[in-house]
Design a protein around this motif. Structure first.
Motif, PDB file in Angstrom:
ATOM      1  N   ASN A   1      19.508  42.601  83.045  1.00 23.58           N
ATOM      2  CA  ASN A   1      19.332  41.149  83.188  1.00 23.58           C
ATOM      3  C   ASN A   1      19.860  40.352  82.002  1.00 23.58           C
ATOM      4  O   ASN A   1      19.761  39.111  82.010  1.00 23.58           O
ATOM      5  CB  ASN A   1      17.884  40.749  83.477  1.00 23.58           C
ATOM      6  CG  ASN A   1      17.425  41.201  84.847  1.00 23.58           C
ATOM      7  OD1 ASN A   1      18.237  41.281  85.781  1.00 23.58           O
ATOM      8  ND2 ASN A   1      16.141  41.496  84.988  1.00 23.58           N
ATOM      9  N   ASP A   2      20.441  41.004  80.977  1.00 21.45           N
ATOM     10  CA  ASP A   2      21.155  40.250  79.947  1.00 21.45           C
ATOM     11  C   ASP A   2      22.328  39.514  80.603  1.00 21.45           C
ATOM     12  O   ASP A   2      23.003  40.047  81.481  1.00 21.45           O
ATOM     13  CB  ASP A   2      21.713  41.181  78.867  1.00 21.45           C
ATOM     14  CG  ASP A   2      20.661  41.621  77.857  1.00 21.45           C
ATOM     15  OD1 ASP A   2      19.549  41.068  77.871  1.00 21.45           O
ATOM     16  OD2 ASP A   2      20.970  42.529  77.061  1.00 21.45           O
TER      17      ASP A   2
ATOM     18  N   VAL B   1      21.589  46.872  74.872  1.00 16.71           N
ATOM     19  CA  VAL B   1      21.891  46.101  76.080  1.00 16.71           C
ATOM     20  C   VAL B   1      20.762  46.313  77.070  1.00 16.71           C
ATOM     21  O   VAL B   1      20.361  47.445  77.334  1.00 16.71           O
ATOM     22  CB  VAL B   1      23.234  46.534  76.698  1.00 16.71           C
ATOM     23  CG1 VAL B   1      23.537  45.722  77.946  1.00 16.71           C
ATOM     24  CG2 VAL B   1      24.354  46.398  75.679  1.00 16.71           C
ATOM     25  N   TRP B   2      20.254  45.218  77.635  1.00 13.45           N
ATOM     26  CA  TRP B   2      19.132  45.291  78.565  1.00 13.45           C
ATOM     27  C   TRP B   2      19.570  44.826  79.941  1.00 13.45           C
ATOM     28  O   TRP B   2      20.441  43.961  80.078  1.00 13.45           O
ATOM     29  CB  TRP B   2      17.981  44.397  78.094  1.00 13.45           C
ATOM     30  CG  TRP B   2      17.392  44.758  76.765  1.00 13.45           C
ATOM     31  CD1 TRP B   2      17.755  45.780  75.931  1.00 13.45           C
ATOM     32  CD2 TRP B   2      16.327  44.067  76.094  1.00 13.45           C
ATOM     33  NE1 TRP B   2      16.997  45.771  74.789  1.00 13.45           N
ATOM     34  CE2 TRP B   2      16.103  44.729  74.864  1.00 13.45           C
ATOM     35  CE3 TRP B   2      15.554  42.957  76.423  1.00 13.45           C
ATOM     36  CZ2 TRP B   2      15.129  44.309  73.973  1.00 13.45           C
ATOM     37  CZ3 TRP B   2      14.589  42.536  75.530  1.00 13.45           C
ATOM     38  CH2 TRP B   2      14.369  43.219  74.322  1.00 13.45           C
TER      39      TRP B   2
ATOM     40  N   LEU C   1      25.978  38.518  74.427  1.00  9.24           N
ATOM     41  CA  LEU C   1      24.957  38.492  75.468  1.00  9.24           C
ATOM     42  C   LEU C   1      23.958  37.375  75.202  1.00  9.24           C
ATOM     43  O   LEU C   1      23.727  36.999  74.047  1.00  9.24           O
ATOM     44  CB  LEU C   1      24.181  39.817  75.501  1.00  9.24           C
ATOM     45  CG  LEU C   1      24.987  41.116  75.611  1.00  9.24           C
ATOM     46  CD1 LEU C   1      24.086  42.306  75.297  1.00  9.24           C
ATOM     47  CD2 LEU C   1      25.575  41.250  77.004  1.00  9.24           C
TER      48      LEU C   1
ATOM     49  N   ARG D   1      20.851  34.657  71.585  1.00  4.82           N
ATOM     50  CA  ARG D   1      22.166  35.271  71.750  1.00  4.82           C
ATOM     51  C   ARG D   1      22.246  36.538  70.916  1.00  4.82           C
ATOM     52  O   ARG D   1      21.732  36.590  69.788  1.00  4.82           O
ATOM     53  CB  ARG D   1      23.258  34.280  71.342  1.00  4.82           C
ATOM     54  CG  ARG D   1      24.661  34.727  71.726  1.00  4.82           C
ATOM     55  CD  ARG D   1      25.616  33.558  71.680  1.00  4.82           C
ATOM     56  NE  ARG D   1      26.966  33.946  72.059  1.00  4.82           N
ATOM     57  CZ  ARG D   1      27.777  33.196  72.784  1.00  4.82           C
ATOM     58  NH1 ARG D   1      27.364  32.035  73.239  1.00  4.82           N
ATOM     59  NH2 ARG D   1      29.002  33.595  73.056  1.00  4.82           N
TER      60      ARG D   1
ATOM     61  N   ARG E   1      19.948  36.850  75.945  1.00  3.27           N
ATOM     62  CA  ARG E   1      18.764  37.607  76.367  1.00  3.27           C
ATOM     63  C   ARG E   1      17.628  36.660  76.707  1.00  3.27           C
ATOM     64  O   ARG E   1      17.275  35.784  75.919  1.00  3.27           O
ATOM     65  CB  ARG E   1      18.344  38.586  75.275  1.00  3.27           C
ATOM     66  CG  ARG E   1      17.148  39.438  75.625  1.00  3.27           C
ATOM     67  CD  ARG E   1      17.166  40.721  74.833  1.00  3.27           C
ATOM     68  NE  ARG E   1      18.375  41.482  75.107  1.00  3.27           N
ATOM     69  CZ  ARG E   1      18.938  42.328  74.231  1.00  3.27           C
ATOM     70  NH1 ARG E   1      18.410  42.472  73.034  1.00  3.27           N
ATOM     71  NH2 ARG E   1      20.027  42.977  74.559  1.00  3.27           N
ATOM     72  N   GLU E   2      17.048  36.847  77.905  1.00  3.30           N
ATOM     73  CA  GLU E   2      15.920  36.022  78.337  1.00  3.30           C
ATOM     74  C   GLU E   2      14.644  36.552  77.715  1.00  3.30           C
ATOM     75  O   GLU E   2      13.815  37.180  78.352  1.00  3.30           O
ATOM     76  CB  GLU E   2      15.819  36.009  79.864  1.00  3.30           C
ATOM     77  CG  GLU E   2      16.961  35.282  80.542  1.00  3.30           C
ATOM     78  CD  GLU E   2      16.742  35.135  82.020  1.00  3.30           C
ATOM     79  OE1 GLU E   2      15.688  35.576  82.515  1.00  3.30           O
ATOM     80  OE2 GLU E   2      17.622  34.581  82.696  1.00  3.30           O
ATOM     81  N   ASP E   3      14.497  36.322  76.422  1.00  6.36           N
ATOM     82  CA  ASP E   3      13.330  36.765  75.679  1.00  6.36           C
ATOM     83  C   ASP E   3      12.517  35.536  75.332  1.00  6.36           C
ATOM     84  O   ASP E   3      12.698  34.467  75.888  1.00  6.36           O
ATOM     85  CB  ASP E   3      13.790  37.510  74.419  1.00  6.36           C
ATOM     86  CG  ASP E   3      12.796  38.565  73.969  1.00  6.36           C
ATOM     87  OD1 ASP E   3      11.626  38.471  74.368  1.00  6.36           O
ATOM     88  OD2 ASP E   3      13.193  39.458  73.206  1.00  6.36           O
TER      89      ASP E   3
END
Length: 201
Positions: A30-31, A27-28, A65, A74, A67-69
């Protein structure tokens, strides 16, 4: 620890040392949290969303989640629920913004040199802040404002802002502890924002 954006989604604002999320590395900050155990969080209150995270020790929380990667994707994580452990307070960071409560929210009364707000070049003294992370700030005290603006290094804090104290509410997201502005949006046209400030990068 989650925070709620004004458009109803929930974002990971920080990770508690010793907690399952921090220890897992999955878990990061900003997720975006979409669901817990199959229950979608969109539109729920903060209290309801937080209650879904709790449960009997050892039970598994299934958390979806976004994730803005590169590209955004997702992620689903399965985390064992653990007892809450009190720990030393974590360092918190702001955006270099001074706020003074007023009848309609909070007026910007200071933009500190070198802070995220100053480096972004968006907010100015006299601007009116009406919301922080999706909640109206009308009636909030200075300590309440401070507690909601401060947070983990690199996490986002979202402001609803009326530039110059008059006009439409625009949405401005700044990163805590960093000199950057993540995005600006307005219901009408982002050019309305540029009438009041030059935005670089």
């Amino acid at each position: 620890r989650m925070t709620q954006k004004w458009y109803g989604t929930f974002v990971v604002a920080g990770l508690s040392p010793g907690g399952s999320a921090a220890m897992s590395g999955q878990v990061w900050v900003n997720d975006v949290v979409f669901s817990v155990d199959g229950t979608e969080l969109q539109g729920l209150s903060m209290e309801h969303a937080a209650s879904l995270m709790t449960g009997d020790e050892g039970t598994i929380a299934r958390i979806a989640l976004m994730r803005e990667d590169t590209p955004p994707h997702r992620v689903e994580v399965h985390l064992p629920r653990r007892p809450l452990v009190r720990s030393a307070p974590l360092p918190v960071f702001g955006v270099g913004l001074g706020l003074e409560p007023c009848a309609n929210g909070a007026l910007v009364n200071q933009v500190s040199e070198g802070g995220s707000a100053e480096q972004a070049g968006v907010l100015s003294v006299g601007d009116l802040v009406t919301m922080v992370d999706g909640e109206s700030v009308v009636g909030w005290s200075v300590p309440q404002l401070r507690d909601r603006v401060l947070g983990a290094f690199g996490s986002d804090v979202c402001f609803g802002v009326v530039f110059g104290g008059d006009g439409d509410v625009c949405e401005v997201a700044l990163k805590r502890g960093l000199g950057s502005c993540k995005w600006i949006s307005t219901a009408e046209d982002v050019r309305d924002v540029l009438k009041h400030a030059k935005v670089e990068g």
